[in-house]
Design a protein around this motif. Structure first.
Motif, PDB file in Angstrom:
ATOM      1  N   ASP A 113       6.046 -24.373   6.163  1.00 52.43           N
ATOM      2  CA  ASP A 113       7.226 -23.982   6.937  1.00 52.43           C
ATOM      3  C   ASP A 113       6.737 -23.238   8.175  1.00 52.43           C
ATOM      4  OD1 ASP A 113       9.593 -23.112   7.991  1.00 52.43           O
ATOM      5  OD2 ASP A 113      10.313 -22.160   6.146  1.00 52.43           O
ATOM      6  N   ASP A 114       6.710 -23.916   9.306  1.00 53.90           N
ATOM      7  CA  ASP A 114       6.150 -23.309  10.516  1.00 53.90           C
ATOM      8  C   ASP A 114       7.027 -22.203  11.104  1.00 53.90           C
ATOM      9  OD1 ASP A 114       8.167 -24.905  11.466  1.00 53.90           O
ATOM     10  OD2 ASP A 114       6.890 -26.153  12.734  1.00 53.90           O
ATOM     11  N   ASN A 115       8.215 -21.997  10.559  1.00 56.92           N
ATOM     12  CA  ASN A 115       9.074 -20.894  11.005  1.00 56.92           C
ATOM     13  C   ASN A 115       8.786 -19.599  10.256  1.00 56.92           C
ATOM     14  OD1 ASN A 115      10.549 -22.368  12.958  1.00 56.92           O
ATOM     15  ND2 ASN A 115      11.696 -23.345  11.299  1.00 56.92           N
ATOM     16  N   GLN A 116       7.994 -19.662   9.212  1.00 55.03           N
ATOM     17  CA  GLN A 116       7.695 -18.472   8.418  1.00 55.03           C
ATOM     18  C   GLN A 116       6.186 -18.262   8.324  1.00 55.03           C
ATOM     19  OE1 GLN A 116       9.661 -18.419   4.644  1.00 55.03           O
ATOM     20  NE2 GLN A 116      11.652 -18.941   5.496  1.00 55.03           N
ATOM     21  N   ILE A 128      -3.436 -14.631   7.429  1.00 53.50           N
ATOM     22  CA  ILE A 128      -2.268 -15.384   7.880  1.00 53.50           C
ATOM     23  C   ILE A 128      -1.615 -15.997   6.652  1.00 53.50           C
ATOM     24  CG2 ILE A 128      -1.431 -17.254   9.351  1.00 53.50           C
ATOM     25  CD1 ILE A 128      -4.079 -16.894  10.951  1.00 53.50           C
ATOM     26  N   ASP A 129      -0.339 -15.706   6.458  1.00 52.66           N
ATOM     27  CA  ASP A 129       0.430 -16.266   5.343  1.00 52.66           C
ATOM     28  C   ASP A 129       1.427 -17.266   5.914  1.00 52.66           C
ATOM     29  OD1 ASP A 129      -0.840 -14.736   3.369  1.00 52.66           O
ATOM     30  OD2 ASP A 129       0.479 -13.041   3.792  1.00 52.66           O
ATOM     31  N   ILE A 130       1.372 -18.467   5.394  1.00 47.90           N
ATOM     32  CA  ILE A 130       2.251 -19.539   5.843  1.00 47.90           C
ATOM     33  C   ILE A 130       3.093 -19.963   4.651  1.00 47.90           C
ATOM     34  CG2 ILE A 130       2.372 -21.829   6.881  1.00 47.90           C
ATOM     35  CD1 ILE A 130      -0.683 -21.193   7.704  1.00 47.90           C
ATOM     36  N   ALA A 131       4.399 -19.788   4.763  1.00 48.09           N
ATOM     37  CA  ALA A 131       5.299 -20.124   3.657  1.00 48.09           C
ATOM     38  C   ALA A 131       5.377 -21.641   3.492  1.00 48.09           C
ATOM     39  CB  ALA A 131       6.687 -19.551   3.914  1.00 48.09           C
ATOM     40  N   LYS A 132       5.635 -22.063   2.250  1.00 44.99           N
ATOM     41  CA  LYS A 132       5.867 -23.480   1.971  1.00 44.99           C
ATOM     42  C   LYS A 132       7.354 -23.775   2.099  1.00 44.99           C
ATOM     43  CE  LYS A 132       2.087 -24.187  -1.286  1.00 44.99           C
ATOM     44  NZ  LYS A 132       1.747 -24.594  -2.663  1.00 44.99           N
ATOM     45  N   ARG A 133       7.668 -24.987   2.449  1.00 45.21           N
ATOM     46  CA  ARG A 133       9.071 -25.422   2.481  1.00 45.21           C
ATOM     47  C   ARG A 133       9.601 -25.425   1.054  1.00 45.21           C
ATOM     48  NH1 ARG A 133      10.171 -27.791   7.483  1.00 45.21           N
ATOM     49  NH2 ARG A 133       8.316 -28.412   8.608  1.00 45.21           N
TER      50      ARG A 133
END
Length: 146
Positions: A113-116, A128-133
């Motif tokens: 999820d590139d917005n989170q 860096i934490d990148i949320a999953k959809r």
């Protein structure tokens, strides 16, 4: 003082026995070779149920030195650091971590999820934490056996 490995078992046909051992010791050292090949910080990438995690080891920098950009599905981490006047006055006998500039790019998976995306820099590590959809998160349930 530098320790140099000599191999008396090795038969050299050179005019100066042991001479090539000195260079073998220096240039075949894995620590030295790793630093010669790449001058970018090491990265760990991991995944949990809800997030992707990127950890970049870059000691000696400040959080203001980093630039994180997301374009299409590419996350780019870059540092453009001007030389520090304080460091130029020091006389280093060995300096292994000095990044004046580097760029690391990573392609995000479709499930990210590139917005989170959140980033923190503490104790020399950029996290860096990148949320999953939602649709990509692992569904877990108990299956009844009949």
């Amino acid at each position: 003082m530098t320790l140099v490995k000599f191999n008396p078992e090795k038969r050299n046909s050179s005019l100066l026995p042991g001479f090539s051992d000195v260079f073998d010791s220096i240039f075949n050292d894995t620590f030295f070779n790793d630093r010669m090949v790449t001058r970018v910080p090491a990265v760990n990438i991991s995944e949990t149920e809800n997030n992707y995690h990127v950890e970049l080891a870059a000691p000696g920098l400040k959080k203001e030195d980093f630039k994180l950009n997301l374009e299409r599905n590419n996350l780019t981490i870059s540092v453009e650091q001007s030389s520090n006047h304080e460091d130029s006055q020091k006389n280093y006998s060995k300096r292994e971590y000095s990044y004046s500039s580097f760029v690391r790019s990573f392609t995000l998976p479709d499930s990210a999820d590139d917005n989170q995306i959140e980033a923190t820099y503490t104790n020399g590590v950029l996290r860096i934490d990148i949320a999953k959809r939602e649709e990509a998160k692992t569904v877990r349930r108990q299956i009844e056996i009949k």
